[in-house]
Motif scaffolding. Structure first.
Motif, short mmCIF file in Angstrom:
data_model
loop_
_atom_site.label_atom_id
_atom_site.label_comp_id
_atom_site.label_asym_id
_atom_site.label_seq_id
_atom_site.Cartn_x
_atom_site.Cartn_y
_atom_site.Cartn_z
N ASP A 73 0.85 -1.19 0.00
CA ASP A 73 0.00 0.00 0.00
C ASP A 73 0.88 1.24 0.00
OD1 ASP A 73 -2.02 -1.80 0.17
OD2 ASP A 73 -2.90 -1.02 2.03
N PHE A 74 0.60 2.16 -0.90
CA PHE A 74 1.43 3.37 -1.00
C PHE A 74 0.77 4.39 -1.91
CE2 PHE A 74 2.69 0.53 -4.44
CZ PHE A 74 2.69 1.37 -5.54
N ILE A 75 1.31 5.59 -1.84
CA ILE A 75 1.03 6.63 -2.83
C ILE A 75 2.38 7.04 -3.42
CG2 ILE A 75 0.13 8.94 -3.27
CD1 ILE A 75 -1.75 8.54 -0.87
N LEU A 76 2.50 6.97 -4.72
CA LEU A 76 3.74 7.28 -5.42
C LEU A 76 3.54 8.51 -6.29
CD1 LEU A 76 6.67 6.30 -6.37
CD2 LEU A 76 5.46 5.25 -8.29
N GLU A 77 4.49 9.42 -6.25
CA GLU A 77 4.48 10.58 -7.13
C GLU A 77 5.84 10.70 -7.82
OE1 GLU A 77 3.45 14.06 -4.93
OE2 GLU A 77 1.33 13.51 -4.75
N LEU A 78 5.84 11.12 -9.07
CA LEU A 78 7.08 11.41 -9.78
C LEU A 78 6.77 12.26 -10.99
CD1 LEU A 78 7.20 9.55 -12.60
CD2 LEU A 78 7.69 7.74 -10.97
N GLU A 79 7.82 12.77 -11.61
CA GLU A 79 7.69 13.53 -12.84
C GLU A 79 8.49 12.83 -13.94
OE1 GLU A 79 8.06 17.94 -12.37
OE2 GLU A 79 8.35 17.39 -10.25
N PHE A 80 7.99 12.93 -15.16
CA PHE A 80 8.71 12.33 -16.29
C PHE A 80 8.59 13.21 -17.52
CE2 PHE A 80 4.42 10.89 -17.13
CZ PHE A 80 4.33 10.91 -18.52
N LYS A 81 9.56 13.09 -18.39
CA LYS A 81 9.53 13.72 -19.71
C LYS A 81 10.03 12.69 -20.70
CE LYS A 81 12.34 17.17 -20.79
NZ LYS A 81 12.90 18.56 -20.88
N GLU A 156 -2.00 5.65 -6.67
CA GLU A 156 -2.51 5.33 -5.34
C GLU A 156 -2.88 3.86 -5.29
OE1 GLU A 156 -5.49 8.01 -3.25
OE2 GLU A 156 -6.73 6.23 -3.60
N CYS A 157 -2.19 3.10 -4.45
CA CYS A 157 -2.47 1.68 -4.26
C CYS A 157 -2.82 1.45 -2.80
CB CYS A 157 -1.26 0.83 -4.63
SG CYS A 157 -0.82 0.89 -6.38
N ILE A 158 -4.08 1.19 -2.53
CA ILE A 158 -4.54 0.94 -1.17
C ILE A 158 -5.47 -0.27 -1.20
CG2 ILE A 158 -5.76 1.87 0.83
CD1 ILE A 158 -5.00 4.66 -0.09
N GLY A 159 -5.06 -1.35 -0.54
CA GLY A 159 -5.84 -2.57 -0.60
C GLY A 159 -5.87 -3.10 -2.02
N ASN A 160 -7.05 -3.45 -2.49
CA ASN A 160 -7.16 -3.98 -3.85
C ASN A 160 -7.51 -2.91 -4.88
OD1 ASN A 160 -9.92 -3.52 -3.46
ND2 ASN A 160 -10.36 -5.65 -2.97
N THR A 161 -7.37 -1.65 -4.48
CA THR A 161 -7.73 -0.54 -5.36
C THR A 161 -6.48 0.18 -5.86
OG1 THR A 161 -9.86 -0.21 -4.27
CG2 THR A 161 -8.98 1.64 -5.54
N MET A 162 -6.40 0.39 -7.17
CA MET A 162 -5.28 1.08 -7.80
C MET A 162 -5.83 2.21 -8.67
SD MET A 162 -3.30 -2.46 -8.67
CE MET A 162 -4.75 -3.42 -8.21
N ARG A 163 -5.36 3.44 -8.41
CA ARG A 163 -5.85 4.61 -9.15
C ARG A 163 -4.68 5.42 -9.67
NH1 ARG A 163 -9.93 7.46 -4.98
NH2 ARG A 163 -10.44 8.70 -6.83
N THR A 164 -4.88 6.05 -10.83
CA THR A 164 -3.81 6.84 -11.43
C THR A 164 -4.30 8.24 -11.79
OG1 THR A 164 -4.28 6.23 -13.74
CG2 THR A 164 -2.88 4.73 -12.47
N TRP A 165 -3.34 9.18 -11.75
CA TRP A 165 -3.58 10.56 -12.18
C TRP A 165 -2.40 11.02 -13.03
CZ3 TRP A 165 -4.95 8.62 -7.52
CH2 TRP A 165 -6.22 8.93 -6.99
N VAL A 166 -2.67 11.86 -14.01
CA VAL A 166 -1.63 12.53 -14.78
C VAL A 166 -1.91 14.02 -14.74
CG1 VAL A 166 -0.59 12.85 -17.06
CG2 VAL A 166 -1.27 10.56 -16.30
N ASN A 167 -0.95 14.77 -14.21
CA ASN A 167 -1.11 16.22 -14.08
C ASN A 167 -2.41 16.60 -13.39
OD1 ASN A 167 1.38 16.76 -15.41
ND2 ASN A 167 0.39 16.41 -17.39
N GLY A 168 -2.76 15.82 -12.37
CA GLY A 168 -3.93 16.11 -11.55
C GLY A 168 -5.24 15.60 -12.11
N ILE A 169 -5.23 15.01 -13.29
CA ILE A 169 -6.45 14.52 -13.93
C ILE A 169 -6.59 13.02 -13.69
CG2 ILE A 169 -7.63 14.17 -16.14
CD1 ILE A 169 -6.33 16.75 -17.10
N PRO A 170 -7.72 12.55 -13.12
CA PRO A 170 -7.88 11.12 -12.87
C PRO A 170 -7.94 10.34 -14.17
CG PRO A 170 -9.93 12.31 -12.42
CD PRO A 170 -8.88 13.34 -12.66
N CYS A 171 -7.21 9.21 -14.20
CA CYS A 171 -7.11 8.42 -15.44
C CYS A 171 -7.72 7.03 -15.30
CB CYS A 171 -5.65 8.32 -15.86
SG CYS A 171 -4.89 9.89 -16.30
N SER A 172 -7.21 6.22 -14.37
CA SER A 172 -7.66 4.83 -14.25
C SER A 172 -8.12 4.53 -12.84
CB SER A 172 -6.51 3.87 -14.60
OG SER A 172 -6.08 4.04 -15.93
#
Length: 451
Positions: A73-81, A156-172
């Motif tokens: 379980d974690f929240i990961l943030e990073l930047e990429f180009k 964001e991975c908490i329990g069996n739930t995985m969510r993604t954002w790109v530049n603040g916009i929810p994706c998956s």
């Protein structure tokens, strides 16, 4: 100058301490690969100006710079180009074991896709199940990625739930329990053309939080739920409910009947299975239909074919006219195209998997289907304006307008030409077809759309 450098160093230490105090921890120290190791391919990884730089190398398979520590379980943030012609990703809850494909890295991947497809933020299951969440399911998120710029991702991975954002916009939004923990890795995708050598992706400001986790508020993002017969809190909030609880046949009955068939169907191990009668259509238990009728809806269903099997999911079934075989309605074809002869009948493949049976051929490719014996995720969407879509494993494979001149013309040259107003009922039952072959269903869910 020396004094300025000392002040800068102090500032970095203060920022690091602040990050640690807030629960965040840097995964990359900005200087070297302490805490990381490289697996699989031999793409080039370097550290430049506090950034990790991944460079493609011709002839190498997918390469991964992997954390030595596993994370659940974690929240990961990073930047990429990333180079506009390069595919990449960030692995999470991933593994590399000797007993799986000789150590091949496998597991969840936060997709980085600068191509015109624009699926950055989707979730791919590397070297395992393939696409789990395509951004066709959330097209608004396709605009989140910024070409040629630094992009910020949140995972964001908490329990069996995985969510993604790109530049603040929810994706998956994925619900799945296959792998509860694993390493994080930065991928450099393999290339098959020498001219693609030397393309780069850069990562920086990689940080993780593993304590004091609070899920982000629910935001209406479409949910892909891989857990059988499960309805997550997010799906409930989005308006979905189960049509099959995995244990009973409540809410279903036989077509043209008042009760559920006494034979021919089986509920076992969370699956609703039509049993084989050697291909004799509706000769055993017969079709089953929902007791309720629907007009505009999103209907999700998992299905599993046996070799050579034929079945179907029908909608706008009225039971207004008797038929010797299956009840009449628009049909999402469920079929083993490679073996069953029906796939070669009709016109231009309009009786193949996920097609509108005998009317419209599905636009699917190998990536959108699972092998016979594995579970596929189907979906039918009927909008209030009568636009209809068929989906297969996250790919939209059919789109048409019920009642349009094109639709009526297709009906006129189909096997349904003699059925008055075929497919045009204002509402109808959902149906699972008994075509005489063993086919299993589960995770039947519906959301009604307001007119």
């Amino acid at each position: 100058m020396k004094k300025l450098m000392m002040l800068a160093g102090c500032a970095i230490l203060v920022l690091a301490a602040t990050a640690q105090g807030s629960g965040w921890r840097n995964l990359f120290n900005g200087k070297d690969f302490t805490g990381w190791k490289q697996l699989n391919g031999k793409a080039k990884y370097t550290v430049e100006n506090g950034e990790i730089v991944g460079t493609t190398v011709y002839g190498q398979p997918n390469s991964f710079m992997v954390t030595e520590q596993d994370y659940g379980d974690f929240i990961l943030e990073l930047e990429f180009k990333v180079d506009s012609t390069m595919n990449s990703g960030v692995q999470f809850r991933s593994e590399s074991t000797a007993d799986y494909n000789n150590g091949r890295v496998h597991g969840y991947q936060f997709e980085i896709d600068p191509s015109a497809r624009a699926w950055t933020g989707g979730i791919y299951d590397e070297a395992r199940r393939g696409w789990l969440y395509t951004l066709e399911l959330n097209p608004a998120a396709k605009k989140a990625f910024k070409q040629g710029q630094w992009n910020k991702i949140k995972l964001e991975c908490i329990g069996n739930t995985m969510r993604t954002w790109v530049n603040g916009i929810p994706c998956s939004y994925l619900v799945d329990d296959m792998t509860p923990k694993g390493f994080i890795a930065l991928q450099v995708h393999g290339i098959g053309n020498k001219k693609d050598e030397g393309r780069q992706i850069r990562w920086k400001n990689i940080r993780i939080r593993t304590t004091g986790l609070k899920p982000a508020p629910l935001d209406g993002t479409f949910v892909v739920n891989m857990i059988p017969n499960n309805l997550s809190a997010a799906e409930k909030k989005n308006g979905f409910r189960l049509l099959f609880d995995g244990k009973t046949t409540t809410g279903w009955r036989g077509a043209y009947k008042t009760s559920f068939p006494a034979k021919g169907w089986e509920v076992k191990d969370g699956e609703l299975t039509v049993l084989s009668s050697q291909g004799k259509e509706s000769a055993n238990g017969g079709d089953i239909v929902t007791r309720q009728q629907y007009s505009a809806f999103v209907f999700e269903f998992d299905f599993k074919l046996t070799k050579g099997a034929n079945s179907g999911v029908k909608y706008f079934v009225t039971e207004s006219e008797k038929n010797k075989g299956s009840a009449i309605g628009l049909e999402y074809q469920v079929l083993d195209d490679a073996v069953h002869p029906d796939a070669k009948m009709g016109r231009d493949g309009n009786r193949t998997l996920a097609s509108v049976y005998d009317l419209i051929t599905s636009d699917r490719d190998k990536k959108s289907r699972k092998p016979i014996g594995e579970w596929n995720k189907g979906m039918v969407i009927v909008y209030p304006n009568n636009k209809v879509e068929h989906w297969l494993n996250g790919f939209k494979v059919v789109e048409y307008q019920r009642g349009s001149p094109e639709f009526l013309q297709l009906v006129a040259i189909s096997k349904y030409k003699n059925w008055p107003n075929f497919g045009m009922a204002p509402k109808g039952h959902l149906l699972l077809q008994d075509h005489g072959n063993e086919v299993s269903y589960r995770s039947l869910k519906i959301k009604e759309l307001k007119k």
